[in-house]
Design an enzyme around this catalytic site. Structure first.
Site, PDB file in Angstrom:
ATOM      1  N   GLU A 105     -12.523  -4.322  -4.461  1.00  0.00           N
ATOM      2  CA  GLU A 105     -12.970  -2.930  -4.265  1.00  0.00           C
ATOM      3  C   GLU A 105     -12.211  -1.946  -5.168  1.00  0.00           C
ATOM      4  OE1 GLU A 105     -12.291  -4.965  -1.615  1.00  0.00           O
ATOM      5  OE2 GLU A 105     -14.346  -5.212  -0.886  1.00  0.00           O
ATOM      6  N   ASN A 106     -11.011  -2.351  -5.606  1.00  0.00           N
ATOM      7  CA  ASN A 106     -10.196  -1.424  -6.407  1.00  0.00           C
ATOM      8  C   ASN A 106     -10.813  -1.120  -7.779  1.00  0.00           C
ATOM      9  OD1 ASN A 106      -7.066  -2.757  -5.068  1.00  0.00           O
ATOM     10  ND2 ASN A 106      -8.164  -0.917  -4.449  1.00  0.00           N
ATOM     11  N   ASP A 133       0.828  -1.213   0.000  1.00  0.00           N
ATOM     12  CA  ASP A 133       0.000   0.000   0.000  1.00  0.00           C
ATOM     13  C   ASP A 133       0.863   1.264   0.000  1.00  0.00           C
ATOM     14  OD1 ASP A 133      -2.380   1.378  -0.049  1.00  0.00           O
ATOM     15  OD2 ASP A 133      -2.706   1.290   2.119  1.00  0.00           O
ATOM     16  N   GLY A 134       0.330   2.313  -0.608  1.00  0.00           N
ATOM     17  CA  GLY A 134       0.993   3.618  -0.549  1.00  0.00           C
ATOM     18  C   GLY A 134       1.574   4.105  -1.867  1.00  0.00           C
TER      19      GLY A 134
HETATM   20  C1  IPE Z   1      -5.567  -2.699  -0.258  1.00  0.00           C
HETATM   21  O1  IPE Z   1      -5.171  -1.365  -0.452  1.00  0.00           O
HETATM   22  C2  IPE Z   1      -5.573  -3.408  -1.577  1.00  0.00           C
HETATM   23  C3  IPE Z   1      -4.267  -3.631  -2.196  1.00  0.00           C
HETATM   24  C4  IPE Z   1      -3.086  -3.343  -1.673  1.00  0.00           C
HETATM   25  C5  IPE Z   1      -4.315  -4.251  -3.480  1.00  0.00           C
HETATM   26  P1  IPE Z   1      -6.260  -0.212  -0.612  1.00  0.00           P
HETATM   27  O2  IPE Z   1      -5.483   1.047  -0.748  1.00  0.00           O
HETATM   28  O3  IPE Z   1      -7.198  -0.541  -1.697  1.00  0.00           O
HETATM   29  O4  IPE Z   1      -7.026  -0.281   0.776  1.00  0.00           O
HETATM   30  P2  IPE Z   1      -7.859   0.804   1.568  1.00  0.00           P
HETATM   31  O5  IPE Z   1      -8.846   1.378   0.609  1.00  0.00           O
HETATM   32  O6  IPE Z   1      -6.878   1.851   2.022  1.00  0.00           O
HETATM   33  O7  IPE Z   1      -8.461   0.086   2.708  1.00  0.00           O
HETATM   34  C1  IPE Z   2      -1.541   0.188  -3.352  1.00  0.00           C
HETATM   35  O1  IPE Z   2      -1.293   1.549  -3.402  1.00  0.00           O
HETATM   36  C2  IPE Z   2      -1.743  -0.417  -4.711  1.00  0.00           C
HETATM   37  C3  IPE Z   2      -3.138  -0.805  -5.024  1.00  0.00           C
HETATM   38  C4  IPE Z   2      -4.139  -0.762  -4.199  1.00  0.00           C
HETATM   39  C5  IPE Z   2      -3.385  -1.297  -6.355  1.00  0.00           C
HETATM   40  P1  IPE Z   2      -2.493   2.596  -3.442  1.00  0.00           P
HETATM   41  O2  IPE Z   2      -2.846   2.855  -4.860  1.00  0.00           O
HETATM   42  O3  IPE Z   2      -3.608   2.154  -2.586  1.00  0.00           O
HETATM   43  O4  IPE Z   2      -1.794   3.888  -2.840  1.00  0.00           O
HETATM   44  P2  IPE Z   2      -2.416   4.876  -1.757  1.00  0.00           P
HETATM   45  O5  IPE Z   2      -2.853   4.044  -0.599  1.00  0.00           O
HETATM   46  O6  IPE Z   2      -3.562   5.585  -2.409  1.00  0.00           O
HETATM   47  O7  IPE Z   2      -1.276   5.788  -1.421  1.00  0.00           O
HETATM   48 MG    MG Z   3      -4.060   2.393  -0.637  1.00  0.00          MG
END
Ligand code: IPE
Ligand code: IPE
Ligand code: MG
Length: 249
Positions: free
Chosen positions: A68-69, A21-22
């Site tokens: 959810e993505n 994440d991030g």
């Molecule tokens: C969790 O990250 C899903 C993945 C790393 C693929 P998200 O960024 O989607 O989660 P939330 O929305 O912060 O809970």
């Molecule tokens: C994790 O990074 C990757 C996926 C969920 C695909 P994010 O895209 O959630 O990055 P942040 O959390 O918005 O920084």
């Molecule tokens: Mg995220």
């Protein structure tokens, strides 16, 4: 003494799961589009895999795309799918050479054809390897697989192929997309968020959770070693009391 040298190889987790994440925040911090961060996230995957191989981890599960993505802006979703195809086709030779077995968990039927085809080619190419299992969680959510498992069990009971009394922990485990894979002992989440976001809810019942502020694109081999050392400093009691554990060792 390096972090790597401090790791006790006898208690290295067999299975590490990572919520990567991030990426978006990493990109935004430098005034770039979110996709820029996803692209750099691939380097962190290479680092993590190398570190996991180095310490003898058998299964590495990476949460790459949740159910959810799909609700993110279309441009980001399309970019992520495109990145997935490019990364798998670009990395598969190297992964095969280093004896990695690639597989996935999640509803791959819901992925675009180009992704499914590239994934299938990677699974077929690496299935006879004997090294680390790299498991990509794609279009995955724990609730999705628990619903699917519940329906499958209900069908077996209804048809008389299984008795209701026979339904136990193993029945459910075997119906999940992780069947045959030991539960992760260690779950890592980057970016400072302290939540599980619908990842492996059943399988992490007794996992140790390690949260780090590091944003995923910055995650390095040393960060994995730190997580493993944190894991090795914990007392895993599984409902018992400390004195009982001492007696057993
Ligand atoms: C969790 O990250 C899903 C993945 C790393 C693929 P998200 O960024 O989607 O989660 P939330 O929305 O912060 O809970
Ligand atoms: C994790 O990074 C990757 C996926 C969920 C695909 P994010 O895209 O959630 O990055 P942040 O959390 O918005 O920084
Ligand atoms: Mg995220």
């Amino acid at each position: 003494m390096s972090l790597l040298d401090k790791i006790n190889r006898d208690t290295t987790p067999k299975h590490i799961a990572v919520i990567m994440d991030g990426n978006g925040r990493w990109a935004q911090k430098q005034g770039e589009e979110r996709l820029f961060g996803h692209n750099f996230g691939v380097e962190a995957v290479r680092e993590t895999l190398k570190a996991a191989q180095e310490i003898g981890v058998e299964y590495l599960t990476l949460y790459a795309f949740s159910t959810e993505n799909w609700n993110r802006p279309k441009e980001e979703v399309d970019g992520l799918m495109d990145l997935l195809v490019r990364t798998i086709s670009g990395e598969v030779d190297e992964l095969h050479k280093s004896n990695v077995i690639i597989s996935s968990i999640g509803d791959t039927d819901g992925l675009p054809d180009s992704c499914r085809n590239e994934l299938q080619a990677a699974f077929d190419r690496t299935k006879k390897n004997t090294g680390i299992n790299l498991i990509l969680a794609l279009n995955y959510s724990a609730k999705w697989e628990l619903i699917r498992a519940t329906k499958n069990i209900a069908r077996l009971v209804k048809s008389g192929d299984m008795k209701l009394d026979q339904v136990d922990e193993a029945t459910i485990s075997n119906m999940l997309s992780t069947h045959g894979i030991p539960d992760p002992e260690l779950l890592i989440r980057t970016s400072g968020e302290r939540r599980v976001s619908n990842f492996l809810l059943w399988q992490i019942a007794y996992a140790e959770l390690h949260f780090t502020e590091v944003l995923w694109p910055d995650f390095k081999q040393e960060d994995l070693y730190k997580a493993v050392l944190d894991y090795q400093s914990r007392e895993r009691r599984f409902g018992l009391v400390s004195a009982q554990l001492e007696k057993n060792t």
